[in-house]
Scaffold this active site. Structure first.
Site, PDB file in Angstrom:
ATOM      1  CG  HIS A 166      -2.142  -0.980   0.869  1.00 23.43           C
ATOM      2  ND1 HIS A 166      -3.439  -0.709   1.142  1.00 23.43           N
ATOM      3  CD2 HIS A 166      -2.144  -2.200   0.266  1.00 23.43           C
ATOM      4  CE1 HIS A 166      -4.217  -1.715   0.748  1.00 23.43           C
ATOM      5  NE2 HIS A 166      -3.443  -2.639   0.226  1.00 23.43           N
ATOM      6  CB  SER A 220      -1.079  -2.933  -7.782  1.00 26.71           C
ATOM      7  OG  SER A 220      -1.685  -3.631  -6.734  1.00 26.71           O
ATOM      8  CE  LYS A 257      -9.833  -8.646 -13.576  1.00 27.94           C
ATOM      9  NZ  LYS A 257      -9.261  -7.729 -14.563  1.00 27.94           N
ATOM     10  CG  ASP A 258      -9.275  -9.701  -5.991  1.00 31.47           C
ATOM     11  OD1 ASP A 258      -8.759  -9.932  -7.100  1.00 31.47           O
ATOM     12  OD2 ASP A 258      -8.734  -8.994  -5.120  1.00 31.47           O
ATOM     13  CD  GLU A 264       3.315 -34.245  -0.344  1.00 29.28           C
ATOM     14  OE1 GLU A 264       2.167 -33.832  -0.266  1.00 29.28           O
ATOM     15  OE2 GLU A 264       3.596 -35.411  -0.700  1.00 29.28           O
TER      16      GLU A 264
END
Lengths: 418, 215
Positions: A208, A212, A235-236, A279
């Site tokens: 923040h 972005s 959107k998320d 894994e």
């Protein structure tokens, strides 16, 4: 009434201004693609893992003689215990999948570059903690692969100079992996996710501050930003729906797909399984470990292979902003790197043979080579791109950056600290 | 780089060159109650003498849908919650085989190949001309041929044994994961709900973003 309560709180705590600044009006580039969903998804899976884990811990016994049975108790007798366990086990894989895509997006678009280095490094720290958490969690069912995986990996610390044996014993709490190891791994497996949550907070505060990145690689003007809510909340959430569909297909229909058959046999210190395979999310790094003939070298190479990502901000020396969308060589390198990762994963999953050894050597050299070559490639690419002619947008941005740099240098010389 | 690609193609093309273990007969287990119940009966008759199923209790059999009278008959004076322990004591087993036969509750998950492995193993016994019994899936096994497939020559009898083995494996597959039928049933609802929800979320997202483009 509601307003009065919020008003009361706001006089004592920056609630409204926080929500406004960091959520509802948080400025976000409007051109973010779906690849920018994965940070949010990682946060979601983290919450999912903590929630299912807390309930599993209510029924699980961290005791070498009870663990295996208690997992079967969860699977068979606890109400929806099978669901909790399959969500948690599948969730671990989902977590790595989401994080690896999140990292791949960062690499592809050059989001690790200035001014987002701290985001990248806190992310690297989170990756290490995630790996440690997953590794310790895998011991808890106390199956054959749990036991021998933990034995092999703790054994790697033997290469520590002078104190090798002591460190291995100290990590295990015993001379071999035993009840003492199980209880401490359980304790740490419960602790680490909360440290991860703390790390995520730092990661988000950094986000923040710098905001972005976006697919163009160019910091957009304010008019190109839109508030996070409702645009990116919607959107998320849609991305989350897609994620949940894929995740639930695994949880409900293929939950055993990623479980090793050997882990359905209780741990037996007297009997090594035919093959010890980690894994899937550790396979590329495991392949690098095995590709170096000498143990010390192998351990160093494996550690370095995970840490190489942290050097990216130093290695990428191009003055062309952004990543693959502006830089064809970066794009090519990115895809080759992904293919190489898959090859390493293949090598890690198969027993050592002449052929896997050869492929492993080549892929390991290619892995480190692709990092070491970045400074040269990025410089050469920069020269080539400039000669070929840049788009006017890019040019303007680069000139602005150069101007700001000289200005700040001039300020520093004249003793102005601002 | 070219060499690298050639190598990649080579390793994909030559996967079969790897030394394979004896090939398994791939089967699909039955999930219907009659098959599972037949498998339970066959297992009780042929395997329970040596093997336990410690994660399965008589109560689980009741919940599966086995008749209460039958379960009561099977358990005798044991409580309903008692697990299906083997009838062979560990000491006796050690004396006979040098090891304790493994518990079968998780067997179809604990081997590479799962149900197909157990099926092929049970039917993998054969006699050499000099009369020695071998198993082609697990050559060093200490388990004596439990179904008698090695001595069965009549084709009809062999077919019957195959069916018995198939039923036993179906029962074992249920025992390894008793909630799998419930899981699948619930799974369809969950996925259906999520598809609907996601479609709605997509519509909401489009609606919201449509407002943005006008400006």
């Amino acid at each position: 009434m509601k307003n009065r309560v919020i008003g009361w709180i706001d006089q004592r705590f920056p609630l409204s201004s926080f929500v406004k600044h960091d959520l509802t009006e948080y400025p976000t580039p409007r051109n973010l693609s779906y690849w920018w969903n994965f940070g949010f998804l990682a946060g979601f899976v983290l919450v999912l893992q903590v929630a299912t884990g807390i309930f599993l811990a209510m029924h699980y016994r961290a005791d070498a003689s009870l663990s295996f049975d208690s997992v079967q108790h969860i699977m068979r007798d606890v109400n929806y215990g099978w669901l909790l366990r399959f969500m948690h086990a599948t969730g671990a894989s989902a977590f790595f999948m989401v994080i690896y895509i999140h990292m791949a997006r960062t690499l592809y678009y050059g989001s690790y570059r200035a001014p987002r280095e701290l985001m990248w490094w806190t992310g690297q720290g989170l990756l290490l903690m995630l790996m440690a958490t997953a590794f310790m969690g895998y011991l808890l069912p106390w199956g054959q692969m749990s036991y021998w995986g933990a034995t092999v990996i703790t054994n790697l610390f033997k290469v520590t100079p002078y104190f090798g044996d002591q460190i291995v014993t100290w990590l295990r709490g015993d001379y071999s992996v035993s009840d003492a190891t199980l209880t401490r791994f359980f304790s740490l497996h419960y602790l680490l996710p909360f440290l991860i949550i703390g790390g995520v907070v730092v990661h988000l505060v950094a986000l923040h501050t710098v905001k972005s990145s976006n697919p163009s690689g160019i910091d957009l003007a304010a008019r190109d930003n839109i508030p996070f809510h409702p645009y990116f909340t919607s959107k998320d959430l849609f991305g989350l729906g897609i994620f949940l569909i894929v995740y639930c297909i695994f949880v409900f229909f293929f939950p055993n797909m990623l479980m090793d058959p050997a882990n359905f046999i209780p741990a037996n210190p007297m009997q090594t399984p035919a093959e010890i395979v980690p894994e899937w999310y550790f396979l590329p790094f495991y392949a690098i470990l095995r590709s170096v003939p000498n143990m010390v070298g192998g351990v160093v190479a494996m550690g370095l292979s995970v840490m190489m990502f942290a050097f990216m901000p130093f290695l990428d020396r191009s003055r062309i902003p952004g990543g693959a969308s502006n830089r064809p060589m970066v794009k090519l390198g990115f895809y080759l790197f992904i293919i190489n990762m898959l090859v390493l994963g293949y090598v890690g999953a198969h027993p050592v043979s002449e052929r896997t050894l050869l492929i492993g050597h080549i892929a390991t050299i290619f892995y480190f080579g692709s990092f070491f070559l970045i400074p040269f490639i990025s410089k050469a690419e920069e020269r080539w791109l400039i000669k070929r002619g840049l788009s006017p947008e890019l040019k303007e941005l680069m000139e602005r950056e150069a101007r700001e740099k000289t200005q700040s240098q001039a300020r520093r010389r004249s003793g102005d600290t601002k | 780089m070219k060499k690298f690609i050639v190598l990649l193609i080579l390793c994909c093309a030559s996967s079969q060159v790897w030394p394979e273990e004896a090939t398994l007969q791939n089967i699909k287990v039955d999930t219907d109650l009659p098959a599972i119940e037949r498998g339970m009966d066959d297992l009780m008759n042929n395997c329970h003498a040596c093997h336990s199923l410690k994660y399965i209790s008589y109560l689980d059999l009741l919940k599966l849908g086995i008749d209460k009278k039958k379960v009561d008959f099977m358990r005798g004076d044991q409580p309903l919650a008692a697990p299906l322990t083997g009838m062979l004591s560990d000491e006796a087993a050690m004396q006979m085989f040098g090891l304790v036969p493994p518990d079968l509750s998780l067997m179809t998950k604990a081997r590479e190949g799962g149900p197909s492995y157990v099926y092929s193993y049970l039917l993998g016994y054969y006699n050499t001309p000099d009369g020695v019994t071998h198993n082609r899936i697990f050559p060093a096994t200490k388990m004596p041929d439990p179904l008698g497939i090695s001595t069965a020559t009549d084709p009809a009898k062999r077919e019957e044994l195959k069916k018995t083995a198939h039923d036993i494996v179906s029962f074992l597959a249920w025992a390894s994961d008793p909630h799998s039928a419930e899981r699948h049933r619930l799974g369809y609802y969950v996925i259906g709900y999520l598809l609907f929800l996601t479609a709605l979320l997509y519509a909401v997202k489009n609606r919201i973003w449509a407002g943005l483009k006008k400006h």
